[in-house]
Design an enzyme around this catalytic site. Structure first.
Site, PDB file in Angstrom:
ATOM      1  N   ARG A   1       0.807  -1.241   0.000  1.00  0.00           N
ATOM      2  CA  ARG A   1       0.000   0.000   0.000  1.00  0.00           C
ATOM      3  C   ARG A   1       0.830   1.276   0.000  1.00  0.00           C
ATOM      4  NH1 ARG A   1      -2.984  -3.048   3.514  1.00  0.00           N
ATOM      5  NH2 ARG A   1      -4.819  -3.952   2.541  1.00  0.00           N
TER       6      ARG A   1
ATOM      7  N   LYS B   1       7.275  22.867 -15.330  1.00  0.00           N
ATOM      8  CA  LYS B   1       6.439  21.718 -14.969  1.00  0.00           C
ATOM      9  C   LYS B   1       5.985  21.857 -13.510  1.00  0.00           C
ATOM     10  CE  LYS B   1       5.382  17.005 -15.231  1.00  0.00           C
ATOM     11  NZ  LYS B   1       5.558  15.683 -15.745  1.00  0.00           N
TER      12      LYS B   1
ATOM     13  N   HIS C   1       1.022  15.786 -27.397  1.00  0.00           N
ATOM     14  CA  HIS C   1       0.980  14.398 -26.920  1.00  0.00           C
ATOM     15  C   HIS C   1      -0.217  13.605 -27.406  1.00  0.00           C
ATOM     16  CE1 HIS C   1       4.332  15.546 -24.481  1.00  0.00           C
ATOM     17  NE2 HIS C   1       4.390  14.380 -23.883  1.00  0.00           N
TER      18      HIS C   1
ATOM     19  N   HIS D   1       9.323   8.189 -27.528  1.00  0.00           N
ATOM     20  CA  HIS D   1       8.346   9.135 -26.993  1.00  0.00           C
ATOM     21  C   HIS D   1       8.647  10.575 -27.444  1.00  0.00           C
ATOM     22  CE1 HIS D   1       5.448  10.767 -24.150  1.00  0.00           C
ATOM     23  NE2 HIS D   1       6.371  11.617 -23.755  1.00  0.00           N
TER      24      HIS D   1
HETATM   25  N1  LIG Z   1       5.322  10.257 -15.391  1.00  0.00           N
HETATM   26  C1  LIG Z   1       5.310  11.291 -16.197  1.00  0.00           C
HETATM   27  O1  LIG Z   1       4.829  12.371 -15.863  1.00  0.00           O
HETATM   28  C2  LIG Z   1       5.938  11.147 -17.563  1.00  0.00           C
HETATM   29  C3  LIG Z   1       6.182  12.275 -18.332  1.00  0.00           C
HETATM   30  C4  LIG Z   1       6.825  12.109 -19.561  1.00  0.00           C
HETATM   31  C5  LIG Z   1       7.190  10.854 -19.996  1.00  0.00           C
HETATM   32  N2  LIG Z   1       6.902   9.769 -19.222  1.00  0.00           N
HETATM   33  C6  LIG Z   1       7.283   8.432 -19.665  1.00  0.00           C
HETATM   34  O2  LIG Z   1       8.700   8.350 -19.769  1.00  0.00           O
HETATM   35  C7  LIG Z   1       9.033   7.357 -20.724  1.00  0.00           C
HETATM   36  C8  LIG Z   1      10.106   7.874 -21.643  1.00  0.00           C
HETATM   37  O3  LIG Z   1      11.255   8.169 -20.881  1.00  0.00           O
HETATM   38  P1  LIG Z   1      12.718   8.068 -21.512  1.00  0.00           P
HETATM   39  O4  LIG Z   1      12.759   8.804 -22.769  1.00  0.00           O
HETATM   40  O5  LIG Z   1      13.663   8.403 -20.433  1.00  0.00           O
HETATM   41  O6  LIG Z   1      12.799   6.531 -21.926  1.00  0.00           O
HETATM   42  P2  LIG Z   1      13.606   5.293 -21.324  1.00  0.00           P
HETATM   43  O7  LIG Z   1      13.426   5.173 -19.884  1.00  0.00           O
HETATM   44  O8  LIG Z   1      13.253   4.131 -22.175  1.00  0.00           O
HETATM   45  O9  LIG Z   1      15.125   5.681 -21.602  1.00  0.00           O
HETATM   46  C9  LIG Z   1      15.591   5.798 -22.916  1.00  0.00           C
HETATM   47  C10 LIG Z   1      16.794   4.880 -23.164  1.00  0.00           C
HETATM   48  O10 LIG Z   1      17.943   5.470 -22.606  1.00  0.00           O
HETATM   49  C11 LIG Z   1      18.597   4.553 -21.737  1.00  0.00           C
HETATM   50  N3  LIG Z   1      19.237   5.373 -20.726  1.00  0.00           N
HETATM   51  C12 LIG Z   1      18.628   6.145 -19.789  1.00  0.00           C
HETATM   52  N4  LIG Z   1      19.546   6.873 -19.134  1.00  0.00           N
HETATM   53  C13 LIG Z   1      20.750   6.554 -19.656  1.00  0.00           C
HETATM   54  C14 LIG Z   1      22.084   7.017 -19.421  1.00  0.00           C
HETATM   55  N5  LIG Z   1      22.347   7.984 -18.542  1.00  0.00           N
HETATM   56  N6  LIG Z   1      23.084   6.458 -20.139  1.00  0.00           N
HETATM   57  C15 LIG Z   1      22.813   5.514 -21.087  1.00  0.00           C
HETATM   58  N7  LIG Z   1      21.588   5.067 -21.382  1.00  0.00           N
HETATM   59  C16 LIG Z   1      20.568   5.594 -20.673  1.00  0.00           C
HETATM   60  C17 LIG Z   1      17.514   3.622 -21.278  1.00  0.00           C
HETATM   61  O11 LIG Z   1      18.041   2.380 -20.878  1.00  0.00           O
HETATM   62  C18 LIG Z   1      16.661   3.503 -22.529  1.00  0.00           C
HETATM   63  O12 LIG Z   1      17.230   2.568 -23.403  1.00  0.00           O
HETATM   64  C19 LIG Z   1       7.742   6.990 -21.434  1.00  0.00           C
HETATM   65  O13 LIG Z   1       7.291   5.765 -20.941  1.00  0.00           O
HETATM   66  C20 LIG Z   1       6.782   8.094 -21.032  1.00  0.00           C
HETATM   67  O14 LIG Z   1       5.435   7.667 -21.005  1.00  0.00           O
HETATM   68  C21 LIG Z   1       6.296   9.891 -18.027  1.00  0.00           C
HETATM   69 ZN   LIG Z   2       6.030  13.521 -22.856  1.00  0.00          ZN
END
Ligand SMILES: NC(=O)c1ccc[n+]([C@@H]2O[C@H](COP(=O)([O-])OP(=O)(O)OC[C@H]3O[C@@H](n4cnc5c(N)ncnc54)[C@H](O)[C@@H]3O)[C@@H](O)[C@H]2O)c1
Ligand SMILES: [Zn+2]
Length: 373
Positions: free
Chosen positions: A124, A238, A259, A275
């Site tokens: 929880r 944000k 989006h 994304h």
């Molecule tokens: N919660 C929210 O408010 C919110 C807002 C925007 C996006 N999101 C979500 O976030 C996700 C996208 O995030 P993202 O673009 O970080 O994707 P991700 O987490 O898949 O990371 C992108 C890639 O980079 C790699 N990576 C990350 N940091 C690294 C580093 N320092 N060095 C080497 N490789 C690294 C990861 O392993 C992955 O392969 C989506 O699922 C989206 O829906 C959530």
């Molecule tokens: Zn986004």
């Protein structure tokens, strides 16, 4: 608990985010991971949730935390699922993490969303710390408390609001981020500028060519210190929005600029399009739709296309995507209620608004033009 202020240096920024249950700091700077327990004031036993790319690079840097277990999930959006969360629960139970423990998310937005959802629901709810390592996670995903996973029917269809205790964005981690991921994160920074700050948009525009021209697939020549103020400003934008609307009832929907299109493009591509890349195309689509509906002139979408192109982000619908499928995905996306799709439209930089019941033929026409041009 350690005194939170002691570690602050001129090169470290701290943005306080308030929410209905309290507040947390987003700390942005270099060399923070090795001091993450100190910076966050965390002292409990901690399960690190990370992914298969980030684990080898950075878990070893978390040397002041009381590490109970390292849970490595497979990297990639296609693993942001309930199955992976179940695997996280299994490993937490195996090592006996109890309600006094903490989950620390180390990775991009995928890890943050999943680990946060696990932290919201395991027993929880237990404490949660975010250490975002992608630009996108630093400026967007780690701030605001939204967590969740995807279902086959669509993105983020299951989730919870879970506020972190702290967010620690160590800019040094950006050095290993693949350049395509960095550019993808820049799409969200462009979005933030469009929503609230011409100054931020100008700063991105000034840096865009140098980021767009970084060669190869690594970011060792990344101008991290130039990026630092942009990252902090995007976080503050944000912050201001999530503080005024913590549960996404109203103003927070503005953060979805680009989006509605973006999620549909991402989903229809089977996540082959990242994304941030999908958001880039979505920003162009949203500004063109705004122009078609008479809310702004075409020069705004040209300006947006210009900066995204300098960043080497996509601005067109790729050949392999079917417009009808994108339209279908948009109607299924959670942001559509009872058949009518709403969009975030733009009149000018800093002037975005929610428009309900947008005529679908206009939407389709925008998409078709973006595919064939
Ligand atoms: N919660 C929210 O408010 C919110 C807002 C925007 C996006 N999101 C979500 O976030 C996700 C996208 O995030 P993202 O673009 O970080 O994707 P991700 O987490 O898949 O990371 C992108 C890639 O980079 C790699 N990576 C990350 N940091 C690294 C580093 N320092 N060095 C080497 N490789 C690294 C990861 O392993 C992955 O392969 C989506 O699922 C989206 O829906 C959530
Ligand atoms: Zn986004």
């Amino acid at each position: 608990m350690v005194e939170k202020q002691q570690w602050q240096t001129p090169l470290t920024s701290r943005v306080e985010v308030r929410h209905p249950l309290g507040s947390y700091d987003v700390v942005v700077g270099r060399g923070l991971l090795p001091r993450s327990a100190y910076v966050s004031g965390m002292s409990s036993r901690t399960a690190v949730v990370t992914d298969s790319n980030v684990a080898e690079l950075y878990v070893k840097n978390l040397n002041d935390i009381d590490l109970l277990v390292e849970i490595v999930t497979p990297a990639g959006e296609e693993h942001k699922t309930l199955e992976t969360v179940r695997e996280i629960y299994n490993q937490l139970l195996e090592v006996g993490l109890d309600r006094r423990g903490t989950i620390l998310a180390l990775g991009g937005g995928v890890v943050g969303d999943m680990a946060g959802f696990a932290a919201a629901t395991y027993m929880r709810g237990i404490r949660f710390i975010q250490c975002p390592t992608s630009l996108l996670a630093m400026v967007d995903a780690s701030v605001g408390g939204k967590t969740g996973v995807d279902l086959p029917q669509g993105k983020n269809l299951v989730g919870a609001f879970k506020q972190p205790e702290s967010v620690i964005a160590d800019l040094d981690t950006l050095r290993t981020l693949p350049i395509v991921e960095l550019r993808s994160g820049m799409a969200e920074v462009v979005k933030s500028g469009l929503i609230a700050s011409r100054g931020l948009l100008d700063s991105v525009t000034a840096l865009a060519r140098s980021i767009g021209s970084i060669p190869g697939d690594n970011t060792t020549s990344l101008p991290i210190d130039d990026l630092h103020p942009l990252i902090v400003e995007a976080i503050m934008i944000k912050r201001d929005i999530v503080e005024s609307d913590p549960f996404e009832r109203d103003e927070r929907r503005l953060l979805n600029l680009g989006h509605t299109f973006g999620h549909a493009i991402e989903l229809t591509s089977g996540y082959a399009i990242r994304h941030g890349e999908a958001v880039a195309i979505g920003l162009v689509a949203a500004s063109r739709l705004s122009s078609v509906l008479g809310y702004c002139g075409s020069e705004l979408s040209e300006q947006i296309e210009g900066v995204l192109t300098d960043l080497r982000l996509p601005t067109r619908i790729p050949e392999f995507l079917e417009i009808d499928q994108i339209m279908l995905a948009m109607k299924t996306d959670k942001k559509s209620d009872s058949g009518s799709v709403h969009f975030i439209l733009i009149r000018d930089v800093g002037d975005v608004f929610v428009k309900d019941a947008v005529p679908l033929p206009a939407v389709k026409q925008v998409l078709e033009n973006l595919k064939t041009e």
